[in-house]
Design a protein around this motif. Structure first.
Motif, PDB file in Angstrom:
ATOM      1  N   HIS A  44     -44.050 -26.732 -26.142  1.00 30.10           N
ATOM      2  CA  HIS A  44     -43.101 -26.277 -25.136  1.00 30.10           C
ATOM      3  C   HIS A  44     -41.712 -26.779 -25.518  1.00 30.10           C
ATOM      4  O   HIS A  44     -41.524 -27.970 -25.746  1.00 30.10           O
ATOM      5  CB  HIS A  44     -43.500 -26.828 -23.751  1.00 30.10           C
ATOM      6  N   ILE A  45     -40.768 -25.876 -25.589  1.00 32.06           N
ATOM      7  CA  ILE A  45     -39.384 -26.239 -25.912  1.00 32.06           C
ATOM      8  C   ILE A  45     -38.517 -25.849 -24.727  1.00 32.06           C
ATOM      9  O   ILE A  45     -38.337 -24.672 -24.438  1.00 32.06           O
ATOM     10  CB  ILE A  45     -38.915 -25.545 -27.210  1.00 32.06           C
ATOM     11  N   SER A  46     -37.994 -26.857 -24.055  1.00 30.12           N
ATOM     12  CA  SER A  46     -37.282 -26.643 -22.800  1.00 30.12           C
ATOM     13  C   SER A  46     -35.830 -27.086 -22.925  1.00 30.12           C
ATOM     14  O   SER A  46     -35.550 -28.193 -23.378  1.00 30.12           O
ATOM     15  CB  SER A  46     -37.969 -27.430 -21.672  1.00 30.12           C
ATOM     16  N   GLY A  47     -34.925 -26.229 -22.494  1.00 33.10           N
ATOM     17  CA  GLY A  47     -33.507 -26.555 -22.578  1.00 33.10           C
ATOM     18  C   GLY A  47     -33.088 -27.677 -21.661  1.00 33.10           C
ATOM     19  O   GLY A  47     -32.094 -28.360 -21.907  1.00 33.10           O
ATOM     20  N   CYS A  48     -33.839 -27.886 -20.578  1.00 36.33           N
ATOM     21  CA  CYS A  48     -33.535 -28.964 -19.641  1.00 36.33           C
ATOM     22  C   CYS A  48     -34.838 -29.420 -19.004  1.00 36.33           C
ATOM     23  O   CYS A  48     -35.915 -28.906 -19.315  1.00 36.33           O
ATOM     24  CB  CYS A  48     -32.530 -28.511 -18.585  1.00 36.33           C
ATOM     25  N   ALA A  49     -34.752 -30.363 -18.083  1.00 31.07           N
ATOM     26  CA  ALA A  49     -35.955 -30.959 -17.498  1.00 31.07           C
ATOM     27  C   ALA A  49     -36.649 -30.067 -16.487  1.00 31.07           C
ATOM     28  O   ALA A  49     -37.730 -30.408 -16.005  1.00 31.07           O
ATOM     29  CB  ALA A  49     -35.594 -32.291 -16.842  1.00 31.07           C
ATOM     30  N   LYS A  50     -36.076 -28.904 -16.147  1.00 32.78           N
ATOM     31  CA  LYS A  50     -36.724 -28.033 -15.172  1.00 32.78           C
ATOM     32  C   LYS A  50     -38.012 -27.425 -15.727  1.00 32.78           C
ATOM     33  O   LYS A  50     -38.933 -27.119 -14.975  1.00 32.78           O
ATOM     34  CB  LYS A  50     -35.763 -26.927 -14.726  1.00 32.78           C
ATOM     35  N   GLY A  51     -38.071 -27.204 -17.013  1.00 26.28           N
ATOM     36  CA  GLY A  51     -39.304 -26.702 -17.621  1.00 26.28           C
ATOM     37  C   GLY A  51     -39.704 -25.319 -17.180  1.00 26.28           C
ATOM     38  O   GLY A  51     -40.886 -25.042 -16.954  1.00 26.28           O
ATOM     39  N   CYS A  52     -38.737 -24.400 -17.078  1.00 22.53           N
ATOM     40  CA  CYS A  52     -39.012 -23.067 -16.520  1.00 22.53           C
ATOM     41  C   CYS A  52     -40.064 -22.282 -17.308  1.00 22.53           C
ATOM     42  O   CYS A  52     -40.859 -21.549 -16.722  1.00 22.53           O
ATOM     43  CB  CYS A  52     -37.724 -22.251 -16.467  1.00 22.53           C
ATOM     44  N   ALA A  53     -40.077 -22.405 -18.622  1.00 28.06           N
ATOM     45  CA  ALA A  53     -40.963 -21.567 -19.433  1.00 28.06           C
ATOM     46  C   ALA A  53     -42.416 -22.008 -19.384  1.00 28.06           C
ATOM     47  O   ALA A  53     -43.319 -21.217 -19.642  1.00 28.06           O
ATOM     48  CB  ALA A  53     -40.494 -21.562 -20.894  1.00 28.06           C
ATOM     49  N   HIS A  54     -42.665 -23.262 -19.040  1.00 35.57           N
ATOM     50  CA  HIS A  54     -44.041 -23.791 -19.051  1.00 35.57           C
ATOM     51  C   HIS A  54     -44.095 -25.001 -18.121  1.00 35.57           C
ATOM     52  O   HIS A  54     -44.012 -26.142 -18.565  1.00 35.57           O
ATOM     53  CB  HIS A  54     -44.416 -24.200 -20.482  1.00 35.57           C
ATOM     54  N   PRO A  55     -44.218 -24.777 -16.812  1.00 35.91           N
ATOM     55  CA  PRO A  55     -44.166 -25.889 -15.858  1.00 35.91           C
ATOM     56  C   PRO A  55     -45.281 -26.911 -16.014  1.00 35.91           C
ATOM     57  O   PRO A  55     -45.118 -28.063 -15.641  1.00 35.91           O
ATOM     58  CB  PRO A  55     -44.253 -25.182 -14.498  1.00 35.91           C
ATOM     59  N   GLY A  56     -46.416 -26.515 -16.547  1.00 34.83           N
ATOM     60  CA  GLY A  56     -47.533 -27.443 -16.705  1.00 34.83           C
ATOM     61  C   GLY A  56     -47.399 -28.293 -17.950  1.00 34.83           C
ATOM     62  O   GLY A  56     -46.494 -28.128 -18.758  1.00 34.83           O
ATOM     63  N   PRO A  57     -48.314 -29.259 -18.132  1.00 35.21           N
ATOM     64  CA  PRO A  57     -48.270 -30.115 -19.319  1.00 35.21           C
ATOM     65  C   PRO A  57     -48.570 -29.346 -20.601  1.00 35.21           C
ATOM     66  O   PRO A  57     -49.301 -28.352 -20.586  1.00 35.21           O
ATOM     67  CB  PRO A  57     -49.349 -31.169 -19.048  1.00 35.21           C
ATOM     68  N   ALA A  58     -47.993 -29.806 -21.698  1.00 31.89           N
ATOM     69  CA  ALA A  58     -48.250 -29.242 -23.022  1.00 31.89           C
ATOM     70  C   ALA A  58     -48.541 -30.389 -23.981  1.00 31.89           C
ATOM     71  O   ALA A  58     -48.176 -31.538 -23.721  1.00 31.89           O
ATOM     72  CB  ALA A  58     -47.043 -28.443 -23.513  1.00 31.89           C
ATOM     73  N   LEU A  87     -47.227 -30.970 -26.857  1.00 33.14           N
ATOM     74  CA  LEU A  87     -45.900 -31.469 -27.262  1.00 33.14           C
ATOM     75  C   LEU A  87     -44.837 -30.711 -26.492  1.00 33.14           C
ATOM     76  O   LEU A  87     -44.885 -29.482 -26.402  1.00 33.14           O
ATOM     77  CB  LEU A  87     -45.680 -31.263 -28.762  1.00 33.14           C
ATOM     78  N   THR A  88     -43.873 -31.434 -25.948  1.00 34.39           N
ATOM     79  CA  THR A  88     -42.758 -30.814 -25.239  1.00 34.39           C
ATOM     80  C   THR A  88     -41.453 -31.379 -25.758  1.00 34.39           C
ATOM     81  O   THR A  88     -41.261 -32.603 -25.789  1.00 34.39           O
ATOM     82  CB  THR A  88     -42.842 -31.068 -23.722  1.00 34.39           C
ATOM     83  N   LEU A  89     -40.573 -30.493 -26.189  1.00 40.09           N
ATOM     84  CA  LEU A  89     -39.198 -30.879 -26.520  1.00 40.09           C
ATOM     85  C   LEU A  89     -38.335 -30.553 -25.317  1.00 40.09           C
ATOM     86  O   LEU A  89     -38.386 -29.432 -24.795  1.00 40.09           O
ATOM     87  CB  LEU A  89     -38.682 -30.091 -27.728  1.00 40.09           C
ATOM     88  N   VAL A  90     -37.534 -31.510 -24.871  1.00 39.99           N
ATOM     89  CA  VAL A  90     -36.691 -31.277 -23.710  1.00 39.99           C
ATOM     90  C   VAL A  90     -35.277 -31.765 -23.989  1.00 39.99           C
ATOM     91  O   VAL A  90     -35.063 -32.863 -24.501  1.00 39.99           O
ATOM     92  CB  VAL A  90     -37.277 -31.970 -22.451  1.00 39.99           C
ATOM     93  N   GLY A  91     -34.299 -30.920 -23.680  1.00 39.52           N
ATOM     94  CA  GLY A  91     -32.912 -31.279 -23.901  1.00 39.52           C
ATOM     95  C   GLY A  91     -32.335 -32.046 -22.730  1.00 39.52           C
ATOM     96  O   GLY A  91     -32.549 -31.686 -21.572  1.00 39.52           O
ATOM     97  N   ASP A  92     -31.605 -33.116 -23.022  1.00 37.62           N
ATOM     98  CA  ASP A  92     -30.844 -33.833 -21.997  1.00 37.62           C
ATOM     99  C   ASP A  92     -29.626 -34.465 -22.645  1.00 37.62           C
ATOM    100  O   ASP A  92     -29.281 -34.169 -23.793  1.00 37.62           O
ATOM    101  CB  ASP A  92     -31.710 -34.851 -21.250  1.00 37.62           C
ATOM    102  N   GLU A  93     -28.960 -35.360 -21.914  1.00 35.38           N
ATOM    103  CA  GLU A  93     -27.713 -35.928 -22.427  1.00 35.38           C
ATOM    104  C   GLU A  93     -27.917 -36.782 -23.666  1.00 35.38           C
ATOM    105  O   GLU A  93     -26.960 -37.082 -24.402  1.00 35.38           O
ATOM    106  CB  GLU A  93     -27.036 -36.756 -21.335  1.00 35.38           C
ATOM    107  N   ASN A  94     -29.166 -37.158 -23.970  1.00 36.76           N
ATOM    108  CA  ASN A  94     -29.451 -37.982 -25.140  1.00 36.76           C
ATOM    109  C   ASN A  94     -29.841 -37.168 -26.371  1.00 36.76           C
ATOM    110  O   ASN A  94     -30.058 -37.735 -27.443  1.00 36.76           O
ATOM    111  CB  ASN A  94     -30.573 -38.977 -24.821  1.00 36.76           C
ATOM    112  N   GLY A  95     -29.951 -35.864 -26.203  1.00 38.79           N
ATOM    113  CA  GLY A  95     -30.356 -35.009 -27.323  1.00 38.79           C
ATOM    114  C   GLY A  95     -31.626 -34.278 -27.006  1.00 38.79           C
ATOM    115  O   GLY A  95     -31.818 -33.786 -25.884  1.00 38.79           O
ATOM    116  N   ALA A  96     -32.538 -34.207 -27.966  1.00 39.27           N
ATOM    117  CA  ALA A  96     -33.823 -33.533 -27.803  1.00 39.27           C
ATOM    118  C   ALA A  96     -34.919 -34.573 -27.713  1.00 39.27           C
ATOM    119  O   ALA A  96     -35.263 -35.224 -28.705  1.00 39.27           O
ATOM    120  CB  ALA A  96     -34.091 -32.583 -28.961  1.00 39.27           C
ATOM    121  N   GLY A  97     -35.459 -34.755 -26.509  1.00 45.30           N
ATOM    122  CA  GLY A  97     -36.519 -35.726 -26.321  1.00 45.30           C
ATOM    123  C   GLY A  97     -37.886 -35.109 -26.568  1.00 45.30           C
ATOM    124  O   GLY A  97     -38.097 -33.916 -26.337  1.00 45.30           O
TER     125      GLY A  97
END
Length: 497
Positions: free
Chosen positions: A411-425, A427-437
């Protein structure tokens, strides 16, 4: 609260939802599909009034993005002018090949229509939350196994012919079974379950029902019908059990007497005309039977084609729909798994349309690694996004196709809302102020185990997958290998490569 629907409600034509790239609307045709020229007309409307991005969701809904308050009204008028009737009320969902698949155990349409009518007659639509839904699955080549629902009705073979297995709160794998009954009882159990949910309030689902209530529902096929009122609640006091009568008759009687629901059950005026679309808050699994490929129908053939990551610019979709029309396509149906099914094709025209779709960038093979990746629009399409999700997804799919097996969801999410895949995956990449977590076995809302710059995130994921390639045991799935590597080890691989 603004004039548009809250997050979690249903972004229907009459209630668009605010997102990072403007307003979003979602629609499902009442007829189940669209004529090729109608789909072309929708794409042209999206280009005029939105950002020209067309999406098909995991549940098989069509979404149009990038609208404004004014342009969403213009779009709604054009949808009406195209003669596209959209579904309203609590969704009772059926498979995309319902009624035309020779491998179906039963045509689910009659039961679905009876359930929908009973929900309306019982006055339940206004009392249920915007994410309550029902699935009626007749089986066959394209099932609804991966679609979660509050109530699932699935056709099964029985000694007395086809009956309906009733389960609640989940997809085909995770839902809790209640009973296997005839069509009448299946309808009545469904309505009884939804009445119980409605009594608990607008945020409730069947997962909130007590064991006592579930046992009551499971006993419907016995001599004494179940009680359908809720358990004793400390907040609401003692509640008497209802008499042993049909929940449909009870609700219809109250409606005919003009009785209003209790004050605490009044609904928000923001519930849109498609209340019940369960797109968010759901763990998505790919259908056990992929919607991608060729299907032999009672009359002709159908070709299933998916949108990469559920999204495509309008122009390629216009081109594909135009070619499909020239090849004899009579109808295009939306399908779970972010796919479109092109109906009315001959055996010889399917390969030609499939080749055109491949050239245009669509997903035309169930083994395509892009089917294992869920990615939201991200930057620059969405103002909420912090990373270029689609670019990362395309790079990972191209460089590591052999490691994205069906056991693994990225799951690759632009922010913490996780719109494309709300459930667990896995591996999840999530964008925030620190980069790609990087989140291991969790959702986009979880605390990342490691970070790297967003522009370099694909290389980090590639490092993890390369380690899997080197350390994977014979016959071991990707998910099992990740479990063995452990969260700390995966995070270190992501950071250092």
């Amino acid at each position: 609260m603004n004039a548009f629907s809250r997050r979690g409600a249903c972004p229907a034509l009459s209630a668009p939802m605010q997102t990072g790239d403007g307003l979003l609307v979602r629609l499902n045709p009442v007829a189940g599909g669209l004529a090729p020229k109608s789909l072309i007309g929708l794409c042209e409307s999206a280009l005029r009034h939105g950002n020209g991005i067309m999406e098909v969701t995991a549940r098989g809904s069509l979404q149009i993005r990038g609208l404004t308050a004014e342009s969403s009204r213009l779009l709604a008028a054009e949808v009406d002018a195209l003669g596209i009737a959209v579904r309203t009320g609590v969704p009772v969902e059926i498979g995309p090949l319902a009624g035309i698949d020779p491998q179906e155990l039963a045509d689910p349409r009659p039961l679905a229509e009876r359930v929908s009518a009973a929900i309306e007659e019982g006055g339940l639509t206004a009392r249920l939350g915007p994410k309550v839904s029902v699935v009626v699955d007749g089986g066959g080549q394209s099932t609804m196994d991966a679609v979660t629902a509050d109530v699932r009705l699935a056709a099964v073979r029985a000694t007395a012919g086809v009956q309906w297995s009733v389960s609640v709160a989940g997809d085909a794998r995770g839902a809790k079974p209640l009973a296997t009954v005839d069509e009448d009882s299946a309808r009545d159990i469904t309505v009884a379950a939804l009445r119980m949910v409605a009594e608990k309030g607008r945020e409730a689902h069947t997962r909130d029902l007590s064991e006592r209530q579930l046992k009551s529902l499971a006993s419907w096929h016995s001599v004494t019908p179940p009680s359908v009122l809720p358990d004793i609640s400390p907040a609401r006091g003692e509640i008497d059990l209802s008499p042993p009568a049909s929940p449909i008759a009870n609700a219809a009687s109250s409606s005919s007497r003009g009785e209003a629901p209790a004050a605490e059950l009044l609904i928000s005026p923001l519930a849109g005309e498609m209340s019940g679309r369960t797109e968010g808050g759901v763990q998505e699994r790919r259908p056990s039977k992929s919607p991608i490929g060729t299907f032999t129908l009672a009359d002709g053939h159908a070709l299933g084609i998916a949108l990469p990551f559920g999204s495509m610019p309008a122009h390629p979709l216009i081109d594909l729909a135009s070619q499909a029309f020239d090849l004899g396509t009579t109808e295009i149906r939306l399908a779970p798994g972010r796919a479109l099914l092109f109906l009315g094709l001959s055996a010889t025209s399917c390969p030609a349309l499939q080749a055109s779709a491949t050239t245009l960038g669509f997903v035309t093979a169930a083994s395509d690694p892009r089917t294992r990746i869920a990615a939201c629009p991200g930057t620059p399409a969405c103002a909420s996004g912090r990373i270029a999700t689609r670019a990362i997804a395309e790079t990972v799919a191209a460089e590591c196709p052999d490691l994205l097996d069906p056991s693994l969801t990225l799951h690759i999410s632009g922010c913490a809302k996780g719109c494309a895949h709300p459930g667990p995956a896995a591996l999840t990449l999530v964008g925030d102020e620190n980069g790609a977590g990087l989140v291991v076995d969790g959702t986009a809302k979880a605390l990342p185990a490691g970070y790297r710059p967003g522009y370099d995130a694909a290389r980090g994921v590639g490092g993890v997958l390369a380690a899997m390639r080197a350390q994977r045991h014979p016959g071991e799935t990707a998910a099992a290998c990740l479990t063995r590597l452990g969260t700390a080890g995966i995070a270190e691989l992501y950071r250092r490569n």
